[in-house]
Design an enzyme around this catalytic site. Structure first.
Site: not given
Lengths: 392, 392
Positions: B140, B214, B327, B360-361
């Protein structure tokens, strides 16, 4: 129109008395058979199309689709737009006085569902002495209402046009709604939902929260592609050129980063802030909560253990479903779920997946493949009406 | 480590003196050639892996990847984690005192860029007397730093592992960052960024804004699919079963809607609120602004009229790029842009697109196809080091 009979709601609560704001376009025929009910999504109203006195440009939200000679031709159909309960454009909502208490509803306005809205719309049709709709039509949340019409009042709907919609929200959709709601609810000016002028206290609009909610919304209405095309990584200061910049504006050489965390740097930021500011001026915070919750709750398959085919067995209307390839909020796959469930029940269903770059917003935009599809569907409906009328 | 020489920044400002928090793992070899610098993204630190005294479970953010016998094997490599300037985990940041004014920086902390971080990291390596890195590695935003290393200090980087990254942010990415920033900045407790305890005033953390930021982040780190799989439309009250519900909790029959706009109804809402609450407790609001801006600003092709191939011509490292199919924040297409630009320059580049459901995680999760790829790359690097060492 005022309704004095209480409306029982899915939550178990009821609304004792209420008004529905509505508009009609065109003429109801002698058989009262050419009515088309058009249903709105989050940020829209009964004002679908056309000009009010003194206007030069329509601010109807579907003016490109509805009007004389337009795809939904008001020379042939009697079109009805109705503002939903809980909204903030004229129908009874959280900013009005609860007749039971004499106080402004605020966040005590009962939770309303898509099904409740459809019930209220059906009462409006009763009052207008319209037994059967030639069609119901809506996009996004409006499409959910159109679908629900075919399930709650199957005998009253001949055709349903369900555009850019879904049989329920995904977890991601609910998540975006929830973030927007939290932004509103945690804004100190929300005051637990009782922020209206009352008891000598001035109104405190939770504008911070509404702005954030709208910014999130706008991101999800557009596709990544169209955002890149419209804004890309363009800097705002690229527009601040000699002569183009307003006097005293914060001018910097075009194309240079300004290195700021709080000021606008990129065009996309400027666009989102503008959209957020505009929205916060006119939209009601409690309405935002109510309408996003109606979206979250809609799930006709829920009473059938998640089996959408069984849920849609009640529907008898003829269907047109339309989706748009880059719509990631109500993706084509969601429309196909509805199509499949209808086909499982051997219903008359047409489906078009329009290759459009504009994301969810596409359902409000002009695309000849899309608008011609709607036009030809209404031509078919009109000719069915004419031949059907012969039998009656 | 304290640095007393001012660090000039891309913005034109400079930081007069600063500390960098860092951790090392493994042993630097006699040739000082086996160092690997691992770079962090938004919400992480120098603590990559391993146990502090008394810990039973590592809270290192890449503990599955880094350690003895792990893909990045600390028995063979000397691994360095460094907290970036402006972050809130030990290095100098907005919560520290500006030596020029004697007051806490707050929002006056200078805007730092990926390039500035890399400069600061290079000085750390100087201080550690490490001239050349066996590899830089990051996911990232960490991948952006790894890429930037190969451009700013090409002669000091033998290999670069750039994972789930991009050559710049899209408009949509910037948009999500901007909404998060607006949520923070418009929280009254942000107080223009000077919310720390000072002059007898207590700290007022802008927790509302941090929570919203968040929550948005979490939505974009996950894929729609994995959200549906993990949460779907599951209701929170489905968990409140006999015995499982805490005493006095708001119990309702499992599976029933509660019809509420402000309380949690769906599991996904509960998850997001929990993540938001946790984050708001420990993360710094000014750091959030700084790090998202570093993401926004990164764009090595910018100085080359947008031509990434020309921008990457300086790079001489061998590259491994990895992306993950679901992602949508740093999509595979963005990694392919980097791959293409490197191939245009005839660089040694391997690329893997991992079919993973986690969005993305995924770059932080265990997937044997992914971790084995990293493992075999480091095995190759280790054997190159051994043969290279013979020549030196």
């Amino acid at each position: 129109m005022h309704f004095s009979d209480p409306l029982p709601l899915r939550s178990g609560a009821s609304i004792r008395a209420y008004d529905l704001a509505y508009e009609t376009y065109g003429t109801l025929n002698a058989e009262r058979s050419n009515a088309v009910l058009v249903l709105h999504a989050l940020n829209a109203s009964h004002h679908l199309a056309g000009l009010y006195a003194g206007q030069e440009k329509s601010d109807g939200w579907w003016d490109n689709m509805i009007g004389p000679g337009k795809p939904l031709d008001t020379d042939r159909f009697f079109v009805i737009g109705v503002n939903n309960l809980g909204s903030c454009f004229g129908s009874t909502g959280p900013m009005h006085v609860n007749p039971d208490t004499g106080r402004i509803y605020g966040s005590d306005f009962p939770v309303v569902t898509v099904e409740d809205w459809v019930d209220a719309q059906a009462r409006l049709l009763d009052a207008l002495q319209i037994e059967t709709l030639a069609a119901v039509m809506g996009g996004s949340l409006g499409g959910m209402q159109a679908l629900s019409w075919t399930l709650q009042y199957p005998q009253r709907v001949r055709n349903a046009l369900v555009i850019a919609s879904a049989p329920n929200l995904t977890a991601e959709n609910i998540a975006f709604n929830e973030v927007a709601r939290r932004a509103i609810v945690t804004d100190p000016d929300f005051r637990g939902g009782h922020f209206y002028a009352q008891d000598g206290r001035a109104e405190t609009k939770p504008k911070r929260g509404l702005r954030i909610a709208r910014m999130i919304g706008h991101i999800t209405y557009l596709s990544d592609d169209v955002m890149n095309e419209k804004f890309g990584r363009e800097l705002r200061n690229a527009l601040l050129r000699e002569g183009a910049a307003p006097e005293g504006s914060d001018r910097v050489p075009a194309g240079d980063y300004r290195y700021t965390t709080q000021d606008v740097e990129f065009q996309i930021e400027s666009y989102l802030r503008y959209q957020g500011d505009k929205f916060a001026e006119y939209f009601d915070a409690n309405t935002y909560l109510l309408i996003t919750r109606a979206l979250d709750y809609f799930d006709p398959a829920r009473a059938f253990d998640g089996n959408l085919s069984r849920a849609l067995a009640r529907a008898t209307a003829n269907f047109l479903l339309v989706s748009f390839t880059t719509d990631w909020r109500f993706s084509p796959g969601r429309s196909r779920e509805i199509v499949k469930a209808l086909l499982d029940n051997r219903r008359d269903v047409s489906y078009a997946e329009i290759d459009a770059p504009h994301g969810h917003d596409a359902f409000l935009l002009d695309d000849p493949r899309y608008t011609n599809l709607v036009r030809s569907r209404f031509e078919r409906i009109a000719s069915e009406l004419e031949s059907g009328a012969d039998h009656e």
